[in-house]
Design a protein around this motif. Structure first.
Motif, mmCIF file in Angstrom:
data_model
loop_
_atom_site.group_PDB
_atom_site.id
_atom_site.type_symbol
_atom_site.label_atom_id
_atom_site.label_comp_id
_atom_site.label_asym_id
_atom_site.label_seq_id
_atom_site.Cartn_x
_atom_site.Cartn_y
_atom_site.Cartn_z
ATOM 1 N N ILE A 102 -7.181 -5.214 -5.089
ATOM 2 C CA ILE A 102 -7.744 -3.968 -5.631
ATOM 3 C C ILE A 102 -6.858 -2.778 -5.279
ATOM 4 N N GLY A 103 -6.433 -2.695 -4.011
ATOM 5 C CA GLY A 103 -5.587 -1.590 -3.591
ATOM 6 C C GLY A 103 -4.245 -1.572 -4.305
ATOM 7 N N PHE B 53 -7.860 -2.870 0.985
ATOM 8 C CA PHE B 53 -7.544 -1.919 -0.078
ATOM 9 C C PHE B 53 -6.404 -0.994 0.347
ATOM 10 N N LEU B 54 -6.517 -0.441 1.550
ATOM 11 C CA LEU B 54 -5.483 0.465 2.060
ATOM 12 C C LEU B 54 -4.144 -0.259 2.207
ATOM 13 N N SER B 55 -4.178 -1.491 2.698
ATOM 14 C CA SER B 55 -2.938 -2.252 2.868
ATOM 15 C C SER B 55 -2.244 -2.482 1.530
ATOM 16 N N GLY B 56 -3.009 -2.865 0.507
ATOM 17 C CA GLY B 56 -2.426 -3.090 -0.811
ATOM 18 C C GLY B 56 -1.780 -1.836 -1.365
ATOM 19 N N ALA B 57 -2.466 -0.703 -1.212
ATOM 20 C CA ALA B 57 -1.925 0.564 -1.709
ATOM 21 C C ALA B 57 -0.679 0.980 -0.941
ATOM 22 N N PHE B 58 -0.722 0.866 0.391
ATOM 23 C CA PHE B 58 0.415 1.294 1.206
ATOM 24 C C PHE B 58 1.647 0.424 0.947
ATOM 25 N N LEU B 59 1.422 -0.869 0.702
ATOM 26 C CA LEU B 59 2.552 -1.742 0.397
ATOM 27 C C LEU B 59 3.123 -1.405 -0.979
ATOM 28 N N GLY B 60 2.264 -0.979 -1.891
ATOM 29 C CA GLY B 60 2.740 -0.508 -3.192
ATOM 30 C C GLY B 60 3.626 0.720 -3.040
#
Length: 264
Positions: free
Chosen positions: A112-113, A33-40
């Motif tokens: 999800i992230g 989740f954190l990885s998806g958000a940070f890449l966003g």
């Protein structure tokens, strides 16, 4: 000297991947989740830089910031795991079911992230749907449509193109994950991983997790892209291409050239 030799790098990756494969589902999901958000975050920053300067290369230079955060915090990015975990399997440190388990939950966590950040970014950039005149909005829509509708317009040839661009992308992304192990110093790790990630983003190749943000964000912002366009013309073929690239071009090649004589 903090330089780590290639055979030591690959063995360190195998040991780290063994630990990744044994993480609980909850930890994989949270880290994913954190990885998806940070890449966003990194993607929108890159696009902001591109629109403000008129130079896409500036955005490409900035984009690796997201990967730096992810790799330094040892989070779960499924595209990097596509190479790391197979190396551990080749060296007998984990099992195929554990690898598939990690891939599945990391993919879900990344998705999800990414979508969560897309929702928050939509609220922020449109002032909760009141204005759509920010230049970065047009940039995101244009990029997302080129990642879906353009391929769709080419029919079968479009599938070949998106698949090849996915192969080219994750060859560099997984090399970024590998390069992070070539130094024992934080600044060395950052510099080493920055190079291949910059290379893939600057050339517009296809990364499954970046697209988990870009395409749904563009759909929220008004792009003429359907859910089917997203998955059939990008997310599925890109994920498959990223997987194959990580296993063949990085995991197998590095395992073979660094393994000890007589060992598998």
């Amino acid at each position: 000297m903090d330089y780590v030799k290639p055979n030591e790098v690959v063995q360190s990756i195998a040991i780290a991947a063994e630990k990744k494969a044994s993480l609980s589902v909850l930890h994989i999901l949270i880290k994913g989740f954190l990885s998806g958000a940070f890449l966003g975050y990194a993607t929108t920053l890159a696009y902001q830089a591109s629109t403000q300067t008129g130079l896409d290369i500036v955005g490409a230079i900035i984009f690796p910031t997201g990967f730096v955060i992810i790799l330094l915090l040892n989070l779960e990015l499924v595209t990097g795991s596509f190479a790391m975990l197979p190396i551990a399997r080749f060296r007998g440190l984990t099992t195929t079911p554990k690898i598939l388990r990690n891939f599945t939950w990391a993919f879900i966590g990344n998705l999800i992230g990414s979508v969560f950040y897309a929702v928050l970014f939509f609220i922020a950039i449109t002032k909760f749907g009141h204005t759509f005149d920010a230049p970065v909005i047009d940039k995101i829509i244009a990029v997302a449509e080129s990642k879906t509708l353009d391929y769709k317009g080419y029919g079968g040839d479009g599938y070949i193109v998106v698949f090849v661009k996915a192969l080219l992308c994750n060859w560099m992304v997984t090399m970024g994950a590998v390069m992070a192990f070539t130094s024992q110093a934080t600044i060395g790790k950052i510099a080493a991983m920055w190079i291949p990630v910059f290379i893939f983003f600057a050339q517009g190749f296809e990364h499954a997790v970046v697209n988990m943000f870009v395409i749904p964000a563009a759909m929220m912002l008004g792009a003429d892209i359907s859910f089917g366009d997203w998955w059939l013309w990008n997310q599925i073929p890109v994920t498959i291409g990223n997987l194959i690239s990580g296993i063949i071009f990085t995991a197998i090649c590095l395992h073979v050239i660094t393994k000890e004589k007589g060992k598998i």
